[in-house]
Design a protein around this motif. Structure first.
Motif, short mmCIF file in Angstrom:
data_model
loop_
_atom_site.label_atom_id
_atom_site.label_comp_id
_atom_site.label_asym_id
_atom_site.label_seq_id
_atom_site.Cartn_x
_atom_site.Cartn_y
_atom_site.Cartn_z
N ASN A 16 0.61 -1.30 0.01
CA ASN A 16 0.11 -0.10 -0.02
C ASN A 16 0.77 1.13 0.06
OD1 ASN A 16 -2.70 1.16 -0.20
ND2 ASN A 16 -2.69 1.52 2.34
N ARG A 17 2.12 1.00 -0.43
CA ARG A 17 2.96 2.13 -0.21
C ARG A 17 2.51 3.55 -1.10
NH1 ARG A 17 8.32 3.66 0.60
NH2 ARG A 17 8.65 1.32 1.60
N ALA A 18 2.04 3.24 -2.26
CA ALA A 18 1.54 4.21 -3.22
C ALA A 18 0.43 5.27 -2.33
CB ALA A 18 0.93 3.88 -4.18
N ASN A 19 -0.32 4.75 -1.43
CA ASN A 19 -1.32 5.52 -0.65
C ASN A 19 -0.92 5.92 0.71
OD1 ASN A 19 -3.09 5.05 -2.60
ND2 ASN A 19 -3.18 2.82 -1.91
N LEU A 20 0.32 5.88 1.06
CA LEU A 20 0.96 6.08 2.21
C LEU A 20 1.85 7.21 2.55
CD1 LEU A 20 1.13 2.51 3.70
CD2 LEU A 20 -0.73 3.96 3.95
N SER A 21 2.03 7.86 3.68
CA SER A 21 3.06 8.76 3.61
C SER A 21 4.24 8.39 3.78
CB SER A 21 2.61 9.57 5.13
OG SER A 21 3.92 10.34 5.57
N PRO A 22 5.27 8.96 2.70
CA PRO A 22 6.77 8.45 2.82
C PRO A 22 7.31 8.90 4.26
CG PRO A 22 6.19 9.66 0.75
CD PRO A 22 4.97 9.75 1.74
N ALA A 23 6.89 9.73 4.91
CA ALA A 23 7.48 10.08 6.30
C ALA A 23 7.26 9.04 7.23
CB ALA A 23 7.09 11.48 6.60
N ALA A 24 6.07 8.63 7.33
CA ALA A 24 5.43 7.68 7.98
C ALA A 24 5.96 6.35 7.85
CB ALA A 24 3.91 7.80 8.06
N LEU A 25 6.32 6.27 6.54
CA LEU A 25 6.80 4.73 6.02
C LEU A 25 8.20 4.69 6.74
CD1 LEU A 25 5.22 4.12 2.74
CD2 LEU A 25 4.86 2.96 4.57
N ALA A 26 8.77 5.80 6.71
CA ALA A 26 10.25 5.92 6.85
C ALA A 26 10.39 5.57 8.57
CB ALA A 26 11.11 7.17 6.43
#
Length: 252
Positions: free
Chosen positions: A50-60
């Motif tokens: 679901n990476r395309a719909n999620l915040s890059p900062a939150a994922l990091a």
């Protein structure tokens, strides 16, 4: 109780979206979903999907906290972590409220110990020289390699208090009372899951087999020594005579 809310529907259907924590009701649903012809349908997914719909900062931030850890397989990859049969530590012990706390939230400690499980060789396959730092926050007052540690500490700083302890029971017998402290939710780990990834992996997979069958759990050994000294050894410094049972009262 959910089924009572659905009893008037001609064909009741429920969608449950959750992290697959190893709780009894979650395990029952997963087991049902694995049976042929079951009315429970399992659909799994990973955070990465679901990476395309999620915040890059939150994922990091999530990757920094959980990436490469056993808990990360649950939280990020949607894997139901199965308990190892015979292991003293169960995954749910690390899920209870208050178990993981930030280092900045650690309360004032009245006693702090550093336990060392020393490696006996320096080969590539040698165990770690494992260190555990443990503290107690409520007010209460012959292994190989054991000889060189006091000498080394004295050389570095002769004022550091040091006590050498020797095993009189097997690793599994020593670890069982410490595992009970976790079962009673009396222990917290301060810091992100990544900090304790190797320790918690050893805890949840060690079953107490012989040295020939199972690698010695170095980090687990040092943790057991540290928490035994703080909570279970009435002869340890600062332990009042006859107060061993009372010392178990309290959160940490």
């Amino acid at each position: 109780m959910l089924w009572f809310c659905l009893r008037e529907a001609p064909s009741p259907q429920v969608v449950i979206s959750t992290t697959p924590k190893p709780l009894p009701h979650v395990k029952r649903l997963v087991e049902r979903g694995r049976r042929p012809g079951s009315t429970v349908v399992l659909t799994t997914g990973r955070t990465e999907d679901n990476r395309a719909n999620l915040s890059p900062a939150a994922l990091a931030e999530l990757d920094s906290e959980y990436g490469g850890t056993r808990l990360g397989r649950q939280e990020l990859d949607g894997v139901l972590l199965e308990d190892v049969e015979g292991a003293l530590w169960k995954q749910w012990m690390f899920e209870v409220e208050g178990f993981r706390i930030a280092r900045t939230a650690v309360p004032p400690l009245d006693r702090l110990v550093v336990a060392v499980d020393p490696a006996v060789t320096t080969t590539d396959s040698a165990d770690l020289t494992a260190f555990t730092v443990a503290g107690r926050s409520y007010p209460l007052e012959q292994m190989y390699g054991g000889d060189y540690l006091p000498a080394l500490l004295t050389e570095v700083d002769p004022t550091v208090p040091c006590r050498v302890v020797h095993a009189t029971r097997g690793k599994s017998a020593r670890a069982a009372p410490v595992a009970m402290l976790y079962e009673q939710s009396r222990i917290s780990h301060a810091g992100p899951p990544r900090t304790f990834a190797v320790l918690e992996e050893q805890m949840t997979t060690y079953v107490g087999a012989s040295e020939a069958e199972e690698k010695s759990p170095d980090l687990l050994n040092s943790c057991v020594w540290a928490l035994t000294d703080l909570f279970l050894d009435a002869s340890a410094p600062g332990a009042p005579a006859g107060a061993q049972d009372r010392r178990l009262h309290g959160r940490r």
